[in-house]
Scaffold this active site. Structure first.
Site, PDB file in Angstrom:
ATOM      1  N   CYS A   1     -10.368   2.937   0.722  1.00 29.30           N
ATOM      2  CA  CYS A   1      -9.797   3.472   0.137  1.00 29.30           C
ATOM      3  C   CYS A   1      -9.301   2.142   1.428  1.00 29.30           C
ATOM      4  CB  CYS A   1      -8.686   4.827   0.550  1.00 29.30           C
ATOM      5  SG  CYS A   1      -8.242   5.178   1.291  1.00 29.30           S
ATOM      6  N   THR A   2      -7.975   1.692   1.414  1.00 24.51           N
ATOM      7  CA  THR A   2      -7.366   0.644   2.572  1.00 24.51           C
ATOM      8  C   THR A   2      -7.854   1.409   4.214  1.00 24.51           C
ATOM      9  OG1 THR A   2      -5.422   0.830   1.377  1.00 24.51           O
ATOM     10  CG2 THR A   2      -7.321  -0.907   0.779  1.00 24.51           C
TER      11      THR A   2
ATOM     12  N   ASP B   1       0.576  -1.425  -0.106  1.00 24.85           N
ATOM     13  CA  ASP B   1       0.105  -0.085  -0.208  1.00 24.85           C
ATOM     14  C   ASP B   1       0.776   0.951  -0.348  1.00 24.85           C
ATOM     15  OD1 ASP B   1      -2.093   1.459   0.719  1.00 24.85           O
ATOM     16  OD2 ASP B   1      -1.457   2.252   1.984  1.00 24.85           O
ATOM     17  N   SER B   2       0.231   2.638  -0.642  1.00 25.30           N
ATOM     18  CA  SER B   2       1.017   2.962  -0.382  1.00 25.30           C
ATOM     19  C   SER B   2       1.733   3.796   1.487  1.00 25.30           C
ATOM     20  CB  SER B   2       0.201   4.836  -0.700  1.00 25.30           C
ATOM     21  OG  SER B   2      -0.733   4.926  -0.095  1.00 25.30           O
TER      22      SER B   2
ATOM     23  N   TYR C   1      -1.100   8.680  -2.174  1.00 24.36           N
ATOM     24  CA  TYR C   1      -0.636   8.452  -3.463  1.00 24.36           C
ATOM     25  C   TYR C   1      -2.015   9.276  -4.314  1.00 24.36           C
ATOM     26  CZ  TYR C   1       2.841   4.866  -3.850  1.00 24.36           C
ATOM     27  OH  TYR C   1       4.105   4.425  -3.359  1.00 24.36           O
ATOM     28  N   GLY C   2      -2.947   9.473  -3.613  1.00 22.02           N
ATOM     29  CA  GLY C   2      -4.581   9.634  -4.153  1.00 22.02           C
ATOM     30  C   GLY C   2      -4.529  11.004  -4.195  1.00 22.02           C
TER      31      GLY C   2
ATOM     32  N   CYS D   1      -4.589  -2.014  -2.591  1.00 14.25           N
ATOM     33  CA  CYS D   1      -4.763   0.139  -2.444  1.00 14.25           C
ATOM     34  C   CYS D   1      -5.359   0.010  -3.656  1.00 14.25           C
ATOM     35  CB  CYS D   1      -2.938   0.455  -2.296  1.00 14.25           C
ATOM     36  SG  CYS D   1      -2.813   2.696  -2.943  1.00 14.25           S
ATOM     37  N   ASN D   2      -6.542   0.873  -3.402  1.00 10.95           N
ATOM     38  CA  ASN D   2      -7.315   1.221  -3.997  1.00 10.95           C
ATOM     39  C   ASN D   2      -6.641   1.980  -5.678  1.00 10.95           C
ATOM     40  OD1 ASN D   2     -10.617  -0.179  -3.530  1.00 10.95           O
ATOM     41  ND2 ASN D   2      -9.009   1.152  -1.568  1.00 10.95           N
ATOM     42  N   THR D   3      -6.376   3.044  -5.037  1.00  9.96           N
ATOM     43  CA  THR D   3      -5.495   3.827  -5.668  1.00  9.96           C
ATOM     44  C   THR D   3      -4.234   3.436  -6.934  1.00  9.96           C
ATOM     45  OG1 THR D   3      -5.604   5.129  -4.839  1.00  9.96           O
ATOM     46  CG2 THR D   3      -4.468   6.325  -5.583  1.00  9.96           C
TER      47      THR D   3
HETATM   48  N1  DGL Z   1      -5.003   3.182   0.416  1.00 11.96           N
HETATM   49  C1  DGL Z   1      -4.637   3.630  -0.792  1.00 11.96           C
HETATM   50  C2  DGL Z   1      -6.181   3.273  -1.223  1.00 11.96           C
HETATM   51  O1  DGL Z   1      -6.869   2.892  -1.018  1.00 11.96           O
HETATM   52  C3  DGL Z   1      -4.728   5.298  -1.359  1.00 11.96           C
HETATM   53  C4  DGL Z   1      -4.152   5.981   0.272  1.00 11.96           C
HETATM   54  C5  DGL Z   1      -3.191   7.284  -0.863  1.00 11.96           C
HETATM   55  O2  DGL Z   1      -3.834   8.639  -1.291  1.00 11.96           O
HETATM   56  O3  DGL Z   1      -1.775   6.790  -0.779  1.00 11.96           O
HETATM   57  O4  DGL Z   1      -6.605   3.585  -2.248  1.00 11.96           O
END
Ligand code: DGL
Length: 264
Positions: A183-184, A10-11, A42-43, A73-75
């Site tokens: 988002c996780t 994940d980020s 990352y978002g 990480c969904n992003t």
């Molecule tokens: N946890 C990440 C997700 O599921 C994103 C977090 C981020 O913005 O870095 O999208």
């Protein structure tokens, strides 16, 4: 038996919410968790930036001998899953916002999908939404700012109202059947989000995340690729691109268990 670890990425610390489920559901597997905390969030980054960072993180985990990779990480999924599947020789499993079970649960209210801004803007997520029976029922909310605060270890129930007001006040009073934690990082503030919705929305406001479904998918993939390890007691090892001394105590708090780690 294949005792090599599974890489979870994940980020930052969001993927620990998925790792918690993975440790519970696959107790004999070994895991390596890598959080790119140095570059989180990352978002708010561009697709190319997310692609580059995710590719580097995948290389890091491959160099550590993982037998499969989970993008927790969904992003990162939205920006880079196709590239990773082309590039890597190991199976790649990834999380996506759980709008499908939310839409299938029925109801005449809205499904609020809370995610990073990048996830809500990227084509892969839009294609997923378009496959829903009633795509317009889903309201996508890019919640810039939540991840930064969670990365600092803040999770209090009332610590996010300013951000949630900024992102959601235009929808106040609507009927919310489900809220998808896309988002996780967000499962760590599930109570804050639920409390906010119950105050400002009507309807059931059921919270849904995709972590357990992603772990079940991981199990199916390990099984079909003959990569399962089903004897012994698994363990997890942790790495971060950020400051370990500051971050690992937070990892432990989010995991709710002590962690083991090696020097980078
Ligand atoms: N946890 C990440 C997700 O599921 C994103 C977090 C981020 O913005 O870095 O999208």
């Amino acid at each position: 038996m294949d005792t090599r670890p599974i890489g979870i990425f994940d980020s930052g610390m969001g993927g620990i919410s998925l790792l918690r489920d993975a440790l519970r559901m696959l107790p004999t597997e070994n895991f390596i968790y890598y959080g790119d905390n140095l570059h989180a969030p990352y978002g708010d980054k561009t697709e190319d930036e997310i692609l580059g960072l995710t590719s580097d993180a995948a290389d890091f985990l491959i160099d550590h001998g993982v037998k499969a990779l989970v993008l927790a990480c969904n992003t990162a999924t939205s920006a880079s899953i196709n590239m990773l599947r082309q590039k890597l020789d190991v199976p790649v499993v990834s999380i996506e916002p759980a709008i499908k079970p939310a839409c299938e649960a029925g109801g005449d209210g809205k499904v609020f999908m809370l995610a990073t801004v990048a996830t809500t803007m990227l084509a892969r997520y839009h294609a997923l939404q378009a496959r829903m029976p009633d795509p317009d029922r889903v309201i996508n909310v890019g919640c810039s700012g939540l991840v930064d605060r969670i990365e600092q270890g803040i999770t209090d129930d009332d610590a996010f109202d300013d951000i949630l007001d900024r992102c959601l006040s235009q929808y106040h009073g609507m009927k919310a059947d489900s809220i998808v934690l896309g988002c996780t990082h967000f499962p760590f503030i599930a109570r804050a989000i639920e409390r906010y919705f119950k105050l400002h929305f009507t309807g059931e406001c059921r919270l849904i995340d995709g972590n357990a479904a992603t772990v079940r998918q991981l199990e199916r993939v390990l099984d079909s690729s003959q990569l399962i390890n089903c004897v012994g007691e698994g363990r997890a090892e942790f790495f971060t691109s950020g400051d370990r001394d500051a971050l690992f105590p937070l990892f432990e708090r989010f995991l709710n268990a002590p962690i083991y780690y090696q020097k980078l």
